[in-house]
Design a protein around this motif. Structure first.
Motif, PDB file in Angstrom:
ATOM      1  N   VAL A   1       0.847  -1.197   0.000  1.00 25.02           N
ATOM      2  CA  VAL A   1       0.000   0.000   0.000  1.00 25.02           C
ATOM      3  C   VAL A   1       0.881   1.245   0.000  1.00 25.02           C
ATOM      4  CG1 VAL A   1      -1.719   1.281   1.317  1.00 25.02           C
ATOM      5  CG2 VAL A   1      -1.898  -1.196   1.128  1.00 25.02           C
TER       6      VAL A   1
ATOM      7  N   GLY B   1     -13.264   9.410  -1.415  1.00 23.00           N
ATOM      8  CA  GLY B   1     -14.104   8.247  -1.097  1.00 23.00           C
ATOM      9  C   GLY B   1     -13.495   6.922  -1.490  1.00 23.00           C
ATOM     10  N   VAL B   2     -12.976   6.860  -2.717  1.00 18.59           N
ATOM     11  CA  VAL B   2     -12.433   5.589  -3.212  1.00 18.59           C
ATOM     12  C   VAL B   2     -11.291   5.115  -2.305  1.00 18.59           C
ATOM     13  CG1 VAL B   2     -11.190   4.515  -5.120  1.00 18.59           C
ATOM     14  CG2 VAL B   2     -13.115   5.994  -5.598  1.00 18.59           C
ATOM     15  N   THR B   3     -10.379   6.010  -1.972  1.00 18.23           N
ATOM     16  CA  THR B   3      -9.228   5.624  -1.149  1.00 18.23           C
ATOM     17  C   THR B   3      -9.638   5.319   0.290  1.00 18.23           C
ATOM     18  OG1 THR B   3      -7.956   7.144  -2.517  1.00 18.23           O
ATOM     19  CG2 THR B   3      -6.864   6.295  -0.567  1.00 18.23           C
ATOM     20  N   LEU B   4     -10.517   6.147   0.827  1.00 18.67           N
ATOM     21  CA  LEU B   4     -10.887   5.958   2.240  1.00 18.67           C
ATOM     22  C   LEU B   4     -11.749   4.708   2.454  1.00 18.67           C
ATOM     23  CD1 LEU B   4     -11.651   9.663   3.218  1.00 18.67           C
ATOM     24  CD2 LEU B   4      -9.685   8.300   3.893  1.00 18.67           C
ATOM     25  N   SER B   5     -12.343   4.205   1.381  1.00 20.72           N
ATOM     26  CA  SER B   5     -13.149   2.984   1.536  1.00 20.72           C
ATOM     27  C   SER B   5     -12.275   1.735   1.478  1.00 20.72           C
ATOM     28  CB  SER B   5     -14.210   2.920   0.431  1.00 20.72           C
ATOM     29  OG  SER B   5     -13.598   2.738  -0.831  1.00 20.72           O
ATOM     30  N   LYS B   6     -10.971   1.924   1.364  1.00 19.53           N
ATOM     31  CA  LYS B   6     -10.047   0.786   1.307  1.00 19.53           C
ATOM     32  C   LYS B   6      -9.585   0.410   2.712  1.00 19.53           C
ATOM     33  CE  LYS B   6     -10.167   1.040  -3.158  1.00 19.53           C
ATOM     34  NZ  LYS B   6     -11.127   0.189  -3.845  1.00 19.53           N
ATOM     35  N   PRO B   7      -9.084  -0.800   2.867  1.00 19.56           N
ATOM     36  CA  PRO B   7      -8.675  -1.230   4.216  1.00 19.56           C
ATOM     37  C   PRO B   7      -7.338  -0.637   4.644  1.00 19.56           C
ATOM     38  CG  PRO B   7      -8.321  -2.991   2.638  1.00 19.56           C
ATOM     39  CD  PRO B   7      -8.973  -1.886   1.882  1.00 19.56           C
ATOM     40  N   ILE B   8      -7.282   0.669   4.687  1.00 16.65           N
ATOM     41  CA  ILE B   8      -6.049   1.341   5.125  1.00 16.65           C
ATOM     42  C   ILE B   8      -6.447   2.409   6.129  1.00 16.65           C
ATOM     43  CG2 ILE B   8      -6.196   2.670   2.939  1.00 16.65           C
ATOM     44  CD1 ILE B   8      -3.312   3.401   3.250  1.00 16.65           C
ATOM     45  N   SER B   9      -5.682   2.493   7.217  1.00 19.41           N
ATOM     46  CA  SER B   9      -6.073   3.451   8.254  1.00 19.41           C
ATOM     47  C   SER B   9      -5.809   4.875   7.758  1.00 19.41           C
ATOM     48  CB  SER B   9      -5.306   3.198   9.548  1.00 19.41           C
ATOM     49  OG  SER B   9      -4.041   3.811   9.501  1.00 19.41           O
ATOM     50  N   ARG B  10      -6.583   5.776   8.275  1.00 13.87           N
ATOM     51  CA  ARG B  10      -6.444   7.169   7.818  1.00 13.87           C
ATOM     52  C   ARG B  10      -5.089   7.743   8.206  1.00 13.87           C
ATOM     53  NH1 ARG B  10     -11.861  10.744   7.940  1.00 13.87           N
ATOM     54  NH2 ARG B  10     -13.298   9.203   7.106  1.00 13.87           N
TER      55      ARG B  10
ATOM     56  N   LYS C   1       0.910   9.851   2.244  1.00 12.62           N
ATOM     57  CA  LYS C   1       0.750  10.960   1.298  1.00 12.62           C
ATOM     58  C   LYS C   1       1.739  12.092   1.623  1.00 12.62           C
ATOM     59  CE  LYS C   1      -2.864  11.794  -1.234  1.00 12.62           C
ATOM     60  NZ  LYS C   1      -2.783  10.832  -2.319  1.00 12.62           N
TER      61      LYS C   1
ATOM     62  N   ARG D   1     -10.289  12.505  11.518  1.00 14.61           N
ATOM     63  CA  ARG D   1     -11.634  12.677  12.093  1.00 14.61           C
ATOM     64  C   ARG D   1     -12.619  13.331  11.132  1.00 14.61           C
ATOM     65  NH1 ARG D   1     -12.140  11.486  17.173  1.00 14.61           N
ATOM     66  NH2 ARG D   1     -14.084  12.642  17.316  1.00 14.61           N
TER      67      ARG D   1
ATOM     68  N   ASP E   1     -15.087  14.094   8.019  1.00  9.96           N
ATOM     69  CA  ASP E   1     -16.033  13.392   7.144  1.00  9.96           C
ATOM     70  C   ASP E   1     -15.789  13.834   5.712  1.00  9.96           C
ATOM     71  OD1 ASP E   1     -17.269  12.077   9.225  1.00  9.96           O
ATOM     72  OD2 ASP E   1     -18.762  13.644   9.531  1.00  9.96           O
ATOM     73  N   PHE E   2     -15.834  12.879   4.804  1.00  9.09           N
ATOM     74  CA  PHE E   2     -15.576  13.224   3.395  1.00  9.09           C
ATOM     75  C   PHE E   2     -16.792  12.936   2.539  1.00  9.09           C
ATOM     76  CE2 PHE E   2     -11.433  12.607   5.232  1.00  9.09           C
ATOM     77  CZ  PHE E   2     -10.703  13.634   4.693  1.00  9.09           C
TER      78      PHE E   2
ATOM     79  N   ARG F   1     -17.795   9.470   9.650  1.00  7.98           N
ATOM     80  CA  ARG F   1     -17.829   8.871  10.996  1.00  7.98           C
ATOM     81  C   ARG F   1     -19.240   9.031  11.566  1.00  7.98           C
ATOM     82  NH1 ARG F   1     -12.910   8.830  13.732  1.00  7.98           N
ATOM     83  NH2 ARG F   1     -13.918   9.557  15.619  1.00  7.98           N
TER      84      ARG F   1
ATOM     85  N   ARG G   1     -11.906  -2.307   9.474  1.00 11.08           N
ATOM     86  CA  ARG G   1     -11.168  -1.991   8.230  1.00 11.08           C
ATOM     87  C   ARG G   1     -10.854  -3.230   7.391  1.00 11.08           C
ATOM     88  NH1 ARG G   1     -10.469   2.600   6.633  1.00 11.08           N
ATOM     89  NH2 ARG G   1     -10.766   4.316   8.050  1.00 11.08           N
TER      90      ARG G   1
END
Lengths: 326, 306
Positions: free
Chosen positions: A3, A109-118, A125, A323, A325-326, B56, B72
């Motif tokens: 990743v 959205g596409v990236t944040l919906s992946k199994p990677i922590s923010r 990045k 924290r 929201d996107f 969230r 996740r």
């Protein structure tokens, strides 16, 4: 790891897609080539690969003066003007959109919906953004490294200090840019605020240095006549500025560390004072300049406090990012 | 093992004083095509984004593919096409799909082996190596669908998938949804285009003002309100009309309407009309459309801005 590499690869593609990246790279190469075009022969200094010539006994090929001058041009002027000023400004402009554009509707959205922590995403990045300056500095330094070997005849590995030092300086500024970008989602605001902070950092450093000499240099007569209460007041002001200095990323002082780190074949760093003394015309001035060149703060203090602040800024930016929201 | 791909016990999302989702409860059966309907601003995207951790939630209890919502690791088994998907303009379609796969943890060899099949499925083979900046809206949606499928997800969320897509593209997207369903994948479609959902969904929920106001299998929703309409050539004679109305059958001019889903009750009416030498022009069975059901459901709830 995959990743991380994927995000790094994507950052690289982003940079490659920006014309400013290629313009900066070309100018970097050009500046380094101009440096390479300066040489020495038995009579003095040559320019434009020997097209122009200045006679100087001090700067003949193989002389310590030639090595001192050539190293000093790099560590003082090329790094000071090109790498830690122009490249950084262009880096900030190029990397400014990384976070604001990522946070646009439909993009995150596409990236944040992946199994990677923010947090991981944020850090990856951020590291990806540092690539801009890393690549520019690497190319520049490699040409300089070859130029020194060609012109002076030594492999001066100490020039590679410019890569971590310039990268560290850029990371101070980029962390601020990322924070503003996360808070405002505005590219323009993030660039302007970062440049403003850079300017403030310079003002604080200059103020601290000036006030230090004003308050402490009693013996050399630079202090104005003050009664004890005035002196006390000035001390208080100085302590305040000193605190400000401590909590400000020390951009110019970190850049100046390169003067200490880039050394010549005799193990000494390239000093303007040494050069003047070598000329033998004004030994006192040379000593004064050499003394002024000695930094009052240790490298550990300069980088440690700056990185500490950078870490706090990044932690806050990362917290806001994680924290949001996107 | 639960039969639900998504089981929301309670989902609430507040933005300050504004309540975007007010305690939603919902079940999406595994292997189904689930349509979430609602007017613009009803909270459809907020609901999906909450499930995918993009937003969230203020309060959330439930499971996604058997794991608590927000887990996740479970997202490895999920695909997502956001509304108005925006991909980096400098990437090619192939790179977008590949990047999405890498972020989901799909190995490079798997990505490579799935790539051509996906590009073929979404009809983008000829454009795969061109930059996204050169794509039309429909092409972006197709690539968006492919990137959502690169990890062969068990559950795929499509947020307004046909928005801005031409009619041909819509048909293709419907076919893709059918393909996913046939492969046993659960498809969650968010849309305000009722006719689109009507054609693909097995289950439907209607969301308005942050509340689920109807949720049922499609067949169950359309079963109620079924009727038969008989049209004659010329007005129904008064004596026949009187007789029919006495039996609770509506007659208006040349139209006889029977509110029933039982076809046997229509036969005596046909007999009565024929006995009176009435010529029958048309007999048709009418089911309420999703639009009728939707309008009925949101009636009284107040309409959000369209």
């Amino acid at each position: 790891m995959n990743v991380f590499l994927a995000i790094l690869g994507e950052s690289l593609r982003l940079l490659r897609a920006r014309w400013l990246f290629w313009v900066t790279l070309c100018i970097s190469a050009l500046v380094a080539l101009i440096y390479l075009s300066v040489g020495f022969d038995e009579q003095g200094v040559t320019f434009a690969f020997g097209a122009s010539h200045i006679k100087s006994e001090l700067l003949v090929k193989g002389s310590p003066g030639a090595e001192l001058l050539y190293t000093m041009i790099f560590s003082k002027y090329l790094v000071g003007i090109w790498l830690t000023l122009a490249t950084l400004i262009l880096g900030l402009i190029s990397c400014g959109p990384i976070f604001p554009e990522f946070m646009l509707e439909g993009s995150a959205g596409v990236t944040l919906s992946k199994p990677i922590s923010r947090w991981a995403l944020f850090i990856y990045k951020f590291v990806g953004g540092l690539l801009f300056v890393a690549i520019q500095t690497l190319l520049f330094t490699v040409i300089i490294f070859i130029a020194i070997r060609w012109r002076i005849g030594i492999w001066n590995y100490s020039v590679f200090w410019s890569i971590p030092i310039v990268l560290t300086v850029f990371s101070y500024l980029f962390s601020v840019q990322v924070l503003i970008g996360v808070l405002t989602r505005s590219v323009m605001v993030s660039i302007l605020v970062t440049i403003l902070l850079w300017f403030m950092s310079w003002i604080v450093t200059l103020s601290e240095d000036t006030m230090y000499h004003f308050v402490h240099d009693k013996d050399n007569g630079s202090q104005l006549a003050m009664d004890p209460s005035q002196e006390n007041q000035w001390q208080k002001w100085y302590q305040m500025v000193k605190f400000m200095h401590m909590i400000t990323p020390k951009v110019s002082q970190t850049s100046a560390l390169l003067n200490q780190k880039v050394v010549m074949s005799n193990g000494r760093n390239s000093s303007l004072g040494d050069y003047i003394k070598m000329n033998g015309k004004n030994s006192e001035l040379g000593d004064a300049i050499k003394e002024a060149e000695v930094p009052r703060f240790s490298m550990e203090y300069i980088i440690g406090t700056s990185l500490g602040i950078e870490l706090l800024i990044l932690a806050f930016a990362g917290w806001k990012f994680s924290r949001r929201d996107f | 093992m639960s039969d639900a791909a998504v089981e929301i016990e309670y989902l609430r999302k507040r933005y300050g004083r504004f309540e975007a989702l007010g305690g939603v409860s919902l079940t999406v059966p595994k292997g189904s095509v689930f349509g979430l309907l609602g007017p613009n601003g009803a909270g459809k995207s907020t609901l999906v984004k909450s499930l995918l951790t993009i937003i969230r939630p203020t309060e959330c209890r439930g499971t996604l593919l058997g794991a608590p919502i927000g887990d996740r690791k479970t997202l490895r088994r999920v695909g997502y096409l956001p509304e108005q998907a925006r991909f980096p303009e400098y990437l090619t379609g192939r790179q977008v799909i590949s990047y999405s796969g890498q972020l989901t943890g799909v190995s490079n060899s798997e990505i490579k082996s799935r790539m051509d099949g996906l590009l073929s499925l979404v009809g983008m083979q000829g454009w795969a190596d061109k930059a996204v900046s050169t794509y039309s809206k429909g092409m972006r949606q197709r690539i968006g669908l492919a990137q959502a499928m690169i990890n062969t997800p068990d559950l795929i969320f499509l947020d307004e998938p046909t928005d801005g897509v031409d009619p041909e593209g819509r048909i293709d997207i419907r076919r893709m949804i059918d393909t996913m369903k046939a492969a046993g994948q659960t498809v969650f479609v968010n849309s305000h285009l009722l006719s689109e959902v009507e054609q693909v969904a097995d289950y439907v929920a209607i969301l308005a003002r942050g509340q689920v106001i109807r949720s049922a299998p499609m067949s169950e929703l359309t079963r109620g309100g079924q009727r038969y309409v008989i049209r004659s050539s010329g007005p129904v004679p008064p004596f026949v009309r009187e007789k029919l109305e006495q039996n609770g059958i509506k007659v208006a001019g040349d139209t006889v309407t029977l509110e029933t889903d039982n076809v046997s009750t229509v036969q005596p009416v046909i007999d009565a009309l024929r006995t009176a030498n009435v010529l029958i022009r048309e007999i048709r069975e009418e089911k309420p459309s999703l639009e009728d059901i939707f309008l009925e459901a949101v009636k009284g709830q107040g309409r959000e801005a369209a």
